[in-house]
Design a protein around this motif. Structure first.
Motif, PDB file in Angstrom:
ATOM      1  N   UNK A 191       0.836  -1.210   0.000  1.00 16.05           N
ATOM      2  CA  UNK A 191       0.000   0.000   0.000  1.00 16.05           C
ATOM      3  C   UNK A 191       0.865   1.252   0.000  1.00 16.05           C
ATOM      4  N   UNK A 192       1.885   1.282   0.852  1.00 16.02           N
ATOM      5  CA  UNK A 192       2.751   2.457   0.927  1.00 16.02           C
ATOM      6  C   UNK A 192       3.513   2.673  -0.377  1.00 16.02           C
ATOM      7  N   UNK A 193       3.920   1.586  -1.014  1.00 13.45           N
ATOM      8  CA  UNK A 193       4.639   1.705  -2.288  1.00 13.45           C
ATOM      9  C   UNK A 193       3.754   2.338  -3.360  1.00 13.45           C
ATOM     10  N   UNK A 194       2.474   2.046  -3.310  1.00 14.48           N
ATOM     11  CA  UNK A 194       1.557   2.555  -4.322  1.00 14.48           C
ATOM     12  C   UNK A 194       1.183   4.023  -4.118  1.00 14.48           C
ATOM     13  N   UNK A 195       1.019   4.423  -2.871  1.00  9.98           N
ATOM     14  CA  UNK A 195       0.339   5.692  -2.636  1.00  9.98           C
ATOM     15  C   UNK A 195       1.237   6.860  -2.247  1.00  9.98           C
ATOM     16  N   UNK A 196       2.403   6.602  -1.674  1.00  5.90           N
ATOM     17  CA  UNK A 196       3.165   7.704  -1.087  1.00  5.90           C
ATOM     18  C   UNK A 196       4.133   8.353  -2.075  1.00  5.90           C
ATOM     19  N   UNK A 197       4.299   9.659  -1.907  1.00  3.60           N
ATOM     20  CA  UNK A 197       5.363  10.424  -2.546  1.00  3.60           C
ATOM     21  C   UNK A 197       6.052  11.229  -1.449  1.00  3.60           C
ATOM     22  N   UNK A 198       7.207  11.801  -1.754  1.00  2.00           N
ATOM     23  CA  UNK A 198       8.004  12.408  -0.683  1.00  2.00           C
ATOM     24  C   UNK A 198       7.312  13.598  -0.026  1.00  2.00           C
ATOM     25  N   UNK A 199       6.397  14.279  -0.738  1.00  2.00           N
ATOM     26  CA  UNK A 199       5.701  15.422  -0.153  1.00  2.00           C
ATOM     27  C   UNK A 199       4.648  15.016   0.867  1.00  2.00           C
ATOM     28  N   UNK A 200       4.342  13.726   0.935  1.00  2.22           N
ATOM     29  CA  UNK A 200       3.358  13.249   1.912  1.00  2.22           C
ATOM     30  C   UNK A 200       3.945  13.150   3.322  1.00  2.22           C
ATOM     31  N   UNK A 201       5.271  13.232   3.448  1.00  5.65           N
ATOM     32  CA  UNK A 201       5.902  13.118   4.757  1.00  5.65           C
ATOM     33  C   UNK A 201       6.058  14.492   5.400  1.00  5.65           C
ATOM     34  N   UNK A 202       5.960  14.523   6.714  1.00 10.25           N
ATOM     35  CA  UNK A 202       6.203  15.765   7.443  1.00 10.25           C
ATOM     36  C   UNK A 202       7.671  16.148   7.291  1.00 10.25           C
ATOM     37  N   UNK A 203       7.903  17.438   7.143  1.00 12.97           N
ATOM     38  CA  UNK A 203       9.231  17.917   6.792  1.00 12.97           C
ATOM     39  C   UNK A 203      10.280  17.546   7.829  1.00 12.97           C
ATOM     40  N   UNK A 204       9.973  17.747   9.120  1.00 15.90           N
ATOM     41  CA  UNK A 204      10.973  17.455  10.152  1.00 15.90           C
ATOM     42  C   UNK A 204      11.274  15.966  10.225  1.00 15.90           C
ATOM     43  N   UNK A 205      10.248  15.136  10.011  1.00  9.06           N
ATOM     44  CA  UNK A 205      10.464  13.691  10.013  1.00  9.06           C
ATOM     45  C   UNK A 205      11.343  13.287   8.824  1.00  9.06           C
ATOM     46  N   UNK A 206      11.043  13.822   7.649  1.00 11.59           N
ATOM     47  CA  UNK A 206      11.808  13.483   6.455  1.00 11.59           C
ATOM     48  C   UNK A 206      13.269  13.918   6.590  1.00 11.59           C
ATOM     49  N   UNK A 207      13.484  15.085   7.158  1.00 11.69           N
ATOM     50  CA  UNK A 207      14.854  15.566   7.353  1.00 11.69           C
ATOM     51  C   UNK A 207      15.600  14.668   8.332  1.00 11.69           C
ATOM     52  N   UNK A 208      14.909  14.203   9.365  1.00 14.04           N
ATOM     53  CA  UNK A 208      15.533  13.298  10.336  1.00 14.04           C
ATOM     54  C   UNK A 208      15.952  11.985   9.688  1.00 14.04           C
ATOM     55  N   UNK A 209      15.086  11.418   8.860  1.00 20.48           N
ATOM     56  CA  UNK A 209      15.400  10.176   8.159  1.00 20.48           C
ATOM     57  C   UNK A 209      16.580  10.379   7.205  1.00 20.48           C
ATOM     58  N   UNK A 210      16.602  11.517   6.540  1.00 19.30           N
ATOM     59  CA  UNK A 210      17.695  11.819   5.622  1.00 19.30           C
ATOM     60  C   UNK A 210      19.037  11.846   6.353  1.00 19.30           C
ATOM     61  N   UNK A 211      19.052  12.458   7.536  1.00 17.68           N
ATOM     62  CA  UNK A 211      20.294  12.549   8.309  1.00 17.68           C
ATOM     63  C   UNK A 211      20.708  11.191   8.877  1.00 17.68           C
ATOM     64  N   UNK A 212      19.746  10.476   9.441  1.00 16.48           N
ATOM     65  CA  UNK A 212      20.071   9.197  10.084  1.00 16.48           C
ATOM     66  C   UNK A 212      20.495   8.131   9.083  1.00 16.48           C
ATOM     67  N   UNK A 213      19.873   8.128   7.920  1.00 12.94           N
ATOM     68  CA  UNK A 213      20.147   7.077   6.927  1.00 12.94           C
ATOM     69  C   UNK A 213      21.174   7.502   5.892  1.00 12.94           C
ATOM     70  N   UNK A 214      21.670   8.740   6.017  1.00 13.09           N
ATOM     71  CA  UNK A 214      22.711   9.244   5.120  1.00 13.09           C
ATOM     72  C   UNK A 214      22.292   9.154   3.654  1.00 13.09           C
ATOM     73  N   UNK A 215      21.055   9.544   3.383  1.00 11.54           N
ATOM     74  CA  UNK A 215      20.570   9.534   2.002  1.00 11.54           C
ATOM     75  C   UNK A 215      20.767  10.906   1.376  1.00 11.54           C
ATOM     76  N   UNK A 216      20.713  10.951   0.047  1.00 13.21           N
ATOM     77  CA  UNK A 216      21.066  12.168  -0.678  1.00 13.21           C
ATOM     78  C   UNK A 216      19.958  13.198  -0.667  1.00 13.21           C
ATOM     79  N   UNK A 217      18.710  12.777  -0.935  1.00 12.59           N
ATOM     80  CA  UNK A 217      17.611  13.736  -0.989  1.00 12.59           C
ATOM     81  C   UNK A 217      16.357  13.150  -0.363  1.00 12.59           C
ATOM     82  N   UNK A 218      15.361  13.988  -0.196  1.00 10.45           N
ATOM     83  CA  UNK A 218      14.142  13.599   0.497  1.00 10.45           C
ATOM     84  C   UNK A 218      13.290  12.605  -0.290  1.00 10.45           C
ATOM     85  N   UNK A 219      13.522  12.506  -1.580  1.00  9.14           N
ATOM     86  CA  UNK A 219      12.741  11.557  -2.381  1.00  9.14           C
ATOM     87  C   UNK A 219      13.038  10.102  -1.991  1.00  9.14           C
ATOM     88  N   UNK A 220      14.158   9.881  -1.333  1.00  8.78           N
ATOM     89  CA  UNK A 220      14.535   8.524  -0.937  1.00  8.78           C
ATOM     90  C   UNK A 220      13.929   8.097   0.399  1.00  8.78           C
TER      91      UNK A 220
END
Length: 269
Positions: A191-220
């Motif tokens: 379900x999540x694979x079908x429906x979500x895009x990066x803008x659906x996430x809260x900004x502070x949560x997405x930034x936290x995941x980006x920092x913790x997982x060492x990913x390049x951009x919020x789309x990941x």
């Protein structure tokens, strides 16, 4: 049971037979299991009946559960120490330091190992974790647009025919039984694979995941969340498999470590 473990004479087919029986294993949900093992409840500082992990290290993958394990003979010594204490204040202090009850459980009158013969209940453990992860997803991870997208994807998702039709988790999650929550876990990665895009996430949560997982951009971020749910679904399926062989224990242990490391990065609050 006390008489049986010592042995009694019984007449079977006109013959005198010596019969003895012993305590095997008890299954109980999490709080009652701790009561029967003589351990404080799970919200105590040391609330595990298998080891003495403190609350601050519950998600520590490297915590040594063997070095810090609970063993029957050692717990017996602590109960003896509590019994010999001079006053109730000292008794409570000793009990709190070790996370055990003031008085041993009545089952201790039998020959048993209070820790080995009182295994953890995987159904309540995983269903409880599932509810926590759903609560985190709905409250701390997704924007209103993300919740709406998930709700719409849920309405059109192909539920297995053998399942009863569940109401939307967005609007009726509080009415879910534990088994309903675990069923939902099985299909959440799809379900999540079908429906979500990066803008659906809260900004502070997405930034936290980006920092913790060492990913390049919020789309990941989406891939990280989907992977966390995939690991959890795979772990639940492995735990409740119809067949279990010796090699599955090693596979399960490896999967659990991977899941814990992922959840430690995803859980934000």
């Amino acid at each position: 049971m006390k008489e049986l473990q010592s042995g009694i004479l019984m007449t079977i087919k006109n013959e005198q037979v010596w019969v003895s029986a012993g305590f095997g294993m008890v299954t109980a949900d999490l709080p009652q299991g701790n009561d029967m093992a003589g351990i404080k409840r799970q919200n105590a500082e040391y609330g595990c009946r298998t080891c003495k992990v403190p609350q601050s290290q519950l998600s520590d993958v490297d915590f040594d559960i063997f070095q810090n394990g609970r063993y029957h003979h050692l717990t017996d010594r602590i109960f003896d120490e509590i019994k010999d204490a001079r006053n109730i204040t000292t008794k409570k202090r000793i009990a709190q330091e070790h996370g055990i009850c003031l008085i041993p459980n009545i089952l201790d009158d039998l020959f048993r190992d209070r820790h080995l013969q009182m295994p953890q209940d995987p159904f309540h453990c995983l269903a409880g974790l599932a509810r926590r992860l759903f609560d985190h997803l709905f409250k701390y991870e997704l924007e209103k647009s993300g919740l709406d997208a998930l709700h719409n994807a849920w309405k059109t998702f192909e539920i297995p025919k053998s399942w009863k039709r569940l109401q939307s988790p967005i609007t009726h999650f509080e009415s879910y039984w534990m088994s309903d929550s675990l069923r939902l876990v099985m299909i959440m990665p799809f379900i999540l694979s079908r429906c979500l895009i990066f803008t659906h996430f809260k900004r502070d949560f997405a930034e936290s995941i980006k920092d913790k997982c060492l990913i390049v951009n919020l789309r990941q971020v989406k891939a990280v969340i989907v992977e966390a749910w995939r690991l959890f679904a795979k772990f639940c399926a492995k735990v409740f498999a119809n067949e279990f062989c010796r090699s599955d224990y090693q596979t399960l242990d490896q999967l659990l470590v991977k899941l814990m490391r992922t959840l430690n990065k995803v859980i934000y609050c």
